[in-house]
Design a protein around this motif. Sequence first.
Motif, PDB file in Angstrom:
ATOM      1  N   ILE A  15    -105.507 -19.125 -22.064  1.00 14.78           N
ATOM      2  CA  ILE A  15    -104.508 -19.060 -22.704  1.00 14.78           C
ATOM      3  C   ILE A  15    -104.486 -17.827 -23.544  1.00 14.78           C
ATOM      4  O   ILE A  15    -103.341 -17.258 -23.807  1.00 14.78           O
ATOM      5  CB  ILE A  15    -104.025 -20.402 -24.053  1.00 14.78           C
ATOM      6  N   ILE A  16    -105.775 -17.530 -24.267  1.00 20.22           N
ATOM      7  CA  ILE A  16    -105.705 -16.265 -24.882  1.00 20.22           C
ATOM      8  C   ILE A  16    -105.426 -14.943 -23.914  1.00 20.22           C
ATOM      9  O   ILE A  16    -104.671 -14.126 -24.228  1.00 20.22           O
ATOM     10  CB  ILE A  16    -107.123 -15.923 -25.705  1.00 20.22           C
ATOM     11  N   LEU A  17    -105.918 -15.146 -22.495  1.00 19.61           N
ATOM     12  CA  LEU A  17    -105.905 -14.189 -21.763  1.00 19.61           C
ATOM     13  C   LEU A  17    -104.362 -14.211 -21.384  1.00 19.61           C
ATOM     14  O   LEU A  17    -103.715 -12.867 -21.171  1.00 19.61           O
ATOM     15  CB  LEU A  17    -106.618 -14.549 -20.443  1.00 19.61           C
ATOM     16  N   GLY A  18    -103.598 -15.200 -21.391  1.00 15.05           N
ATOM     17  CA  GLY A  18    -102.087 -15.144 -20.993  1.00 15.05           C
ATOM     18  C   GLY A  18    -101.192 -14.342 -22.076  1.00 15.05           C
ATOM     19  O   GLY A  18    -100.440 -13.758 -21.906  1.00 15.05           O
ATOM     20  N   ILE A  19    -101.701 -14.668 -23.392  1.00 15.25           N
ATOM     21  CA  ILE A  19    -100.885 -13.996 -24.547  1.00 15.25           C
ATOM     22  C   ILE A  19    -101.349 -12.523 -24.291  1.00 15.25           C
ATOM     23  O   ILE A  19    -100.245 -11.640 -24.517  1.00 15.25           O
ATOM     24  CB  ILE A  19    -101.692 -14.501 -25.711  1.00 15.25           C
ATOM     25  N   VAL A  20    -102.413 -12.161 -23.703  1.00 14.65           N
ATOM     26  CA  VAL A  20    -102.635 -10.698 -23.758  1.00 14.65           C
ATOM     27  C   VAL A  20    -102.019  -9.900 -22.565  1.00 14.65           C
ATOM     28  O   VAL A  20    -101.211  -8.823 -22.816  1.00 14.65           O
ATOM     29  CB  VAL A  20    -104.385 -10.351 -23.386  1.00 14.65           C
ATOM     30  N   PHE A  21    -101.480 -10.856 -21.361  1.00  8.12           N
ATOM     31  CA  PHE A  21    -100.859 -10.169 -20.368  1.00  8.12           C
ATOM     32  C   PHE A  21     -99.311 -10.256 -20.950  1.00  8.12           C
ATOM     33  O   PHE A  21     -98.754  -9.311 -20.581  1.00  8.12           O
ATOM     34  CB  PHE A  21    -100.930 -11.229 -19.344  1.00  8.12           C
ATOM     35  N   VAL A  22     -98.943 -11.206 -21.834  1.00  7.76           N
ATOM     36  CA  VAL A  22     -97.718 -11.291 -22.362  1.00  7.76           C
ATOM     37  C   VAL A  22     -97.309  -9.942 -23.320  1.00  7.76           C
ATOM     38  O   VAL A  22     -96.201  -9.305 -22.950  1.00  7.76           O
ATOM     39  CB  VAL A  22     -97.182 -12.454 -23.224  1.00  7.76           C
ATOM     40  N   TYR A  23     -98.230  -9.742 -24.102  1.00  5.40           N
ATOM     41  CA  TYR A  23     -98.255  -8.369 -24.897  1.00  5.40           C
ATOM     42  C   TYR A  23     -98.075  -7.348 -23.974  1.00  5.40           C
ATOM     43  O   TYR A  23     -97.352  -6.285 -24.255  1.00  5.40           O
ATOM     44  CB  TYR A  23     -99.605  -8.345 -25.743  1.00  5.40           C
ATOM     45  N   ALA A  25     -97.004  -7.000 -20.847  1.00  8.56           N
ATOM     46  CA  ALA A  25     -95.877  -7.145 -20.199  1.00  8.56           C
ATOM     47  C   ALA A  25     -94.557  -6.665 -21.422  1.00  8.56           C
ATOM     48  O   ALA A  25     -93.512  -5.744 -20.862  1.00  8.56           O
ATOM     49  CB  ALA A  25     -95.348  -8.465 -19.764  1.00  8.56           C
ATOM     50  N   VAL A  26     -94.700  -6.774 -22.341  1.00 14.62           N
ATOM     51  CA  VAL A  26     -93.787  -6.260 -23.577  1.00 14.62           C
ATOM     52  C   VAL A  26     -93.810  -4.960 -23.638  1.00 14.62           C
ATOM     53  O   VAL A  26     -92.752  -4.168 -23.676  1.00 14.62           O
ATOM     54  CB  VAL A  26     -94.021  -7.376 -24.833  1.00 14.62           C
ATOM     55  N   ASP A  30     -90.834  -2.423 -22.663  1.00 15.67           N
ATOM     56  CA  ASP A  30     -90.199  -1.509 -23.943  1.00 15.67           C
ATOM     57  C   ASP A  30     -90.264   0.008 -23.238  1.00 15.67           C
ATOM     58  O   ASP A  30     -89.286   0.592 -23.550  1.00 15.67           O
ATOM     59  CB  ASP A  30     -90.994  -1.733 -25.017  1.00 15.67           C
ATOM     60  N   GLU A  31     -91.326   0.538 -22.663  1.00 15.50           N
ATOM     61  CA  GLU A  31     -91.369   1.846 -22.244  1.00 15.50           C
ATOM     62  C   GLU A  31     -90.650   1.984 -20.858  1.00 15.50           C
ATOM     63  O   GLU A  31     -89.966   3.271 -20.837  1.00 15.50           O
ATOM     64  CB  GLU A  31     -92.886   1.958 -22.026  1.00 15.50           C
ATOM     65  N   ASN A  32     -90.635   1.112 -19.993  1.00 13.18           N
ATOM     66  CA  ASN A  32     -90.235   1.383 -18.708  1.00 13.18           C
ATOM     67  C   ASN A  32     -89.155   0.694 -18.235  1.00 13.18           C
ATOM     68  O   ASN A  32     -88.454   0.881 -16.943  1.00 13.18           O
ATOM     69  CB  ASN A  32     -91.233   1.673 -17.626  1.00 13.18           C
ATOM     70  N   GLY A  33     -88.829  -0.726 -18.615  1.00 13.22           N
ATOM     71  CA  GLY A  33     -87.721  -1.541 -18.212  1.00 13.22           C
ATOM     72  C   GLY A  33     -88.362  -2.518 -17.436  1.00 13.22           C
ATOM     73  O   GLY A  33     -89.525  -2.604 -17.221  1.00 13.22           O
ATOM     74  N   TRP A  34     -87.476  -3.406 -16.848  1.00 12.73           N
ATOM     75  CA  TRP A  34     -88.042  -4.387 -16.175  1.00 12.73           C
ATOM     76  C   TRP A  34     -88.244  -3.923 -14.571  1.00 12.73           C
ATOM     77  O   TRP A  34     -87.646  -4.054 -13.737  1.00 12.73           O
ATOM     78  CB  TRP A  34     -87.110  -5.530 -15.883  1.00 12.73           C
ATOM     79  N   GLY A  35     -89.591  -3.586 -14.314  1.00 12.26           N
ATOM     80  CA  GLY A  35     -89.945  -3.019 -12.734  1.00 12.26           C
ATOM     81  C   GLY A  35     -90.804  -4.004 -12.455  1.00 12.26           C
ATOM     82  O   GLY A  35     -90.849  -5.016 -12.914  1.00 12.26           O
ATOM     83  N   VAL A  36     -91.218  -3.848 -11.311  1.00 10.03           N
ATOM     84  CA  VAL A  36     -92.029  -4.752 -10.416  1.00 10.03           C
ATOM     85  C   VAL A  36     -93.316  -4.918 -11.131  1.00 10.03           C
ATOM     86  O   VAL A  36     -93.824  -6.088 -11.136  1.00 10.03           O
ATOM     87  CB  VAL A  36     -92.315  -4.147  -9.009  1.00 10.03           C
ATOM     88  N   PHE A  37     -93.919  -3.915 -11.750  1.00  9.04           N
ATOM     89  CA  PHE A  37     -95.057  -4.223 -12.603  1.00  9.04           C
ATOM     90  C   PHE A  37     -95.073  -4.996 -13.773  1.00  9.04           C
ATOM     91  O   PHE A  37     -95.913  -5.693 -13.906  1.00  9.04           O
ATOM     92  CB  PHE A  37     -95.685  -2.876 -13.013  1.00  9.04           C
ATOM     93  N   VAL A  40     -94.953  -8.747 -12.094  1.00  9.75           N
ATOM     94  CA  VAL A  40     -96.388  -8.846 -11.843  1.00  9.75           C
ATOM     95  C   VAL A  40     -97.264  -9.415 -12.964  1.00  9.75           C
ATOM     96  O   VAL A  40     -97.927 -10.488 -12.973  1.00  9.75           O
ATOM     97  CB  VAL A  40     -97.216  -7.760 -11.100  1.00  9.75           C
ATOM     98  N   ILE A  41     -97.154  -8.605 -14.022  1.00  5.71           N
ATOM     99  CA  ILE A  41     -97.820  -8.972 -15.360  1.00  5.71           C
ATOM    100  C   ILE A  41     -97.413 -10.323 -15.754  1.00  5.71           C
ATOM    101  O   ILE A  41     -98.056 -11.141 -16.317  1.00  5.71           O
ATOM    102  CB  ILE A  41     -97.868  -7.814 -16.384  1.00  5.71           C
TER     103      ILE A  41
END
Length: 68
Positions: A15-23, A25-26, A30-37, A40-41
């Motif tokens: 769950i901690i790893l999932g929170i890190v991935f969400v962070y 992704a945000v 924020d920087e590049n918009g909703w891209g493929v990467f 994936v995250i």
Amino acid sequence: MKKKNSALLQGLLYIILGIVFVYFAVIQVDENGWGVFAYVIMAMATIDFVTGFRFIFVGLREKMKKND
């Protein structure tokens, strides 16, 4: 003797790893918009959350079984 990681601890780590991935992704969105990467995250975060909750449920079931 090496102690095995409990299912509850493994679930918490997932769950901690999932929170890190969400962070991450945000930040990515924020920087590049909703891209493929970003998708994936978020998929990786979803898999981590599902796996974490499954481990937690298994660990709780084991604890309840030991108490009976």
